[in-house]
Scaffold this motif. Structure first.
Motif: not given
Length: 581
Positions: A468-469, A507-510, A538
């Motif tokens: 994540n992230g 659930t979080r990735h950019q 996210g």
């Protein structure tokens, strides 16, 4: 008794000069960097000939073993031309880029015919200034390059052009660079500029990304001619360490400090960025022929490593375990293992830096070429992350090689600042069964950030992201050229393997600015989706482009089932998508 006075002509002047010399700081001994580190100083006789001889050897050395580093001591070099060939790095030894000033030319010339620079790999320039009076005209420096070409901490006192005449160039990078005039990207296909500044930028092709740039061009993706992605600030980065000579004439390595939400160059206004200085005495200077056991002993004893140019055949894994260790290569030193051992393994500790290394896959599959942390790594490194700069991975090309995955990241909060992971599409030992490799990058860790991710030709997903992230600023990927049939290249989700795969549990990735291209050599081969990612609040992708480059095949969708096809026949060969979802 009164002392005698020497009254010979010149004796008094000689005593004065001797005293003056004694008052000067003693010059430190020159380190023994080996025969392929060329230390030059202003006024040294024969400088131009030495540079020309290096270029004559490296201009066509596409896959050869030679490596060279040209080190420029502080001062001004007048009417000096520096052509840069394969496996050559030019480094200034000032503490500030303007302490080394080349008045003349710095140039990368297209390797292929018709001014084609799409194979201009593995070369770089760092930490000096250039006034291109002997450039291509109009005070312009020509830097016609593609992948694996670190251009860092540079001051171009004029203009800069990123191709040669009307020929193609394909995929470049610079960071911490100031160009006083105009940067013309011309036919350059894609580029990442990080923490840089210029008078003006002109040109756009497929995918131009600007992160922490003080004067980005106007316009926005996907408008043709304005395919720009602007990210106002660089959220978190530590600039690459650099070798320099201090005020006492001693060599040292400066390790810049971590910075957050930064814009522009780190050295603006003559400042020296915060950080720490490591004297060269704290480094083991590695030279070809050093064994892995000897290098590991130096690391275990608390030494940092400075790799000099050449090839290093390792029979065991290089293990970097002590917090704050710096492993720095100059002149693209190349590590290789033919006995199935991974090349580099880091511990899950704070503040490691690994920079400027070339990792070559060997004859036996080692599973991975480099692993950052180990499976199950738990430590957080938010205040002092592990940082990787200018790491280049190659599978095949110079000789047969194979590995399942080039780079695996298990340590949380890791920063990657420019990497090219390349399963070779040309050269020796190249073919679907000759240089097998499944993945370029595999991320298991949380909050990993990458600036400049170039990953090409792997046989399954080029990138697999399971933590994540994650954040990626600029992605460039050519799919494998050589699937022999569609049946040989199938994934669980359809025809072909996506280039960029985010695990369904994330659930979080950019990601910002992604370009994915196909060059299928066999008929009947297509890819259903360039990117696959879970639909979660996210998970966000900005500015994506796919391109079909030859007369066969297609990429049917950009991400999941969104985006138009990029087809080489029967439609447009280019498709864009501004945002997903």
């Amino acid at each position: 008794m009164q002392g005698r006075t020497d009254r010979r002509p010149g004796a008094w002047l000689g005593l004065m000069l001797a005293g003056a010399v004694a008052a000067l700081p003693a010059q430190a001994a020159e380190p023994d960097f080996g025969p392929h580190v060329h230390v030059l100083a202003p006024g040294m006789p024969g400088i131009q000939q030495r540079i020309d001889d290096i270029y004559a050897a490296q201009q066509t050395n596409h896959f050869g073993p030679r490596r060279d580093a040209i080190l420029l001591k502080p001062g001004t070099y007048r009417d000096l031309r520096i052509p840069v060939g394969f496996f050559t790095q030019v480094l200034g030894l000032g503490q500030h880029p303007d302490e080394v000033h080349v008045i003349g030319d710095l140039r990368s010339t297209a390797f292929l015919e018709n001014d084609n620079a799409t194979q201009n790999f593995w070369r770089g320039a760092e930490n000096f200034s250039v006034t291109p009076t002997l450039g291509i005209g109009d005070n312009t420096l020509q830097w016609a390059v593609s992948q694996a070409i670190p251009f860092r901490r540079m001051h171009v006192r004029g203009n800069m052009r990123l191709n040669q005449r009307e020929g193609w160039s394909s995929g470049g990078w610079f960071a911490d660079v100031k160009v006083d005039g105009v940067v013309n990207s011309a036919t350059q296909q894609q580029w990442l500029s990080r923490n840089s500044a210029w008078g003006r930028w002109t040109g756009s092709n497929w995918n131009m990304v600007f992160v922490g740039v003080s004067n980005p061009p106007a316009g926005e993706f996907p408008t043709p001619g304005q395919r720009f992605t602007q990210v106002e600030r660089t959220p978190l980065v530590r600039e690459k360490p650099y070798l320099f000579i201090d005020a006492k004439g001693a060599y040292a390595v400066r390790v810049p400090a971590l910075k957050r939400n930064s814009v522009g160059v780190s050295w603006a206004g003559g400042r020296i960025e915060p950080g720490r200085t490591l004297p060269i005495s704290r480094f083991h200077i590695a030279r070809p022929g050093d064994t892995a056991a000897a290098l590991n002993a130096q690391l275990a004893a608390g030494k940092h490593l400075l790799f000099t140019p050449g090839e290093y055949l390792l029979t065991e894994t290089l293990r970097i375990t002590r917090p704050g260790t710096v492993v720095l290569g100059i002149g693209l030193p190349t590590l290789r293992s033919d006995n199935g051992q991974p090349l580099v393994q880091t511990a899950d500790v704070d503040g490691l830096t690994v920079a400027g290394l070339f990792l070559d896959a060997g004859l036996q599959d080692s599973g991975v070429l480099m692993a950052v942390g180990e499976p199950g790594s738990r430590q957080r490194h938010r205040a002092d992350p592990i940082v990787l700069h200018d790491l280049f991975f190659r599978i095949g090309g110079a000789a047969p090689g194979q590995v399942h995955t080039a780079l695996r990241i298990h340590a949380h909060d890791t920063l990657v600042d420019h990497t090219w992971l390349w399963r070779a599409d040309h050269g020796q030992g190249v073919g679907w069964d000759s240089n097998p490799s499944a993945h370029g990058l595999w991320v298991e860790a949380e909050d990993v950030t990458v600036y400049g991710l170039f990953v090409e030709h792997f046989q399954q997903a080029q990138v697999v992201w399971r933590g994540n992230g994650g954040r990626v600023y600029f992605y460039q990927s050519e799919l494998p050229y050589d699937p022999p049939t569609q049946a040989a290249w199938q994934s669980p989700t359809g025809r072909g393997h996506p280039s960029y795969l985010v695990d369904p549990a994330v659930t979080r990735h950019q990601a910002w600015g992604l370009g994915i291209y196909s060059v299928f050599l066999q008929p009947g081969v297509v890819l259903d989706r360039a990117i696959e990612a879970p639909r979660a609040p996210g998970v966000r992708f900005q500015h994506m482009i796919t391109v079909c480059l030859v007369d066969k095949g297609s990429i049917e969708r950009i991400i999941n089932d969104a985006g138009e096809p990029a087809r080489c026949r029967g439609g447009s060969n280019t498709a864009t998508l501004k945002a997903w979802p």
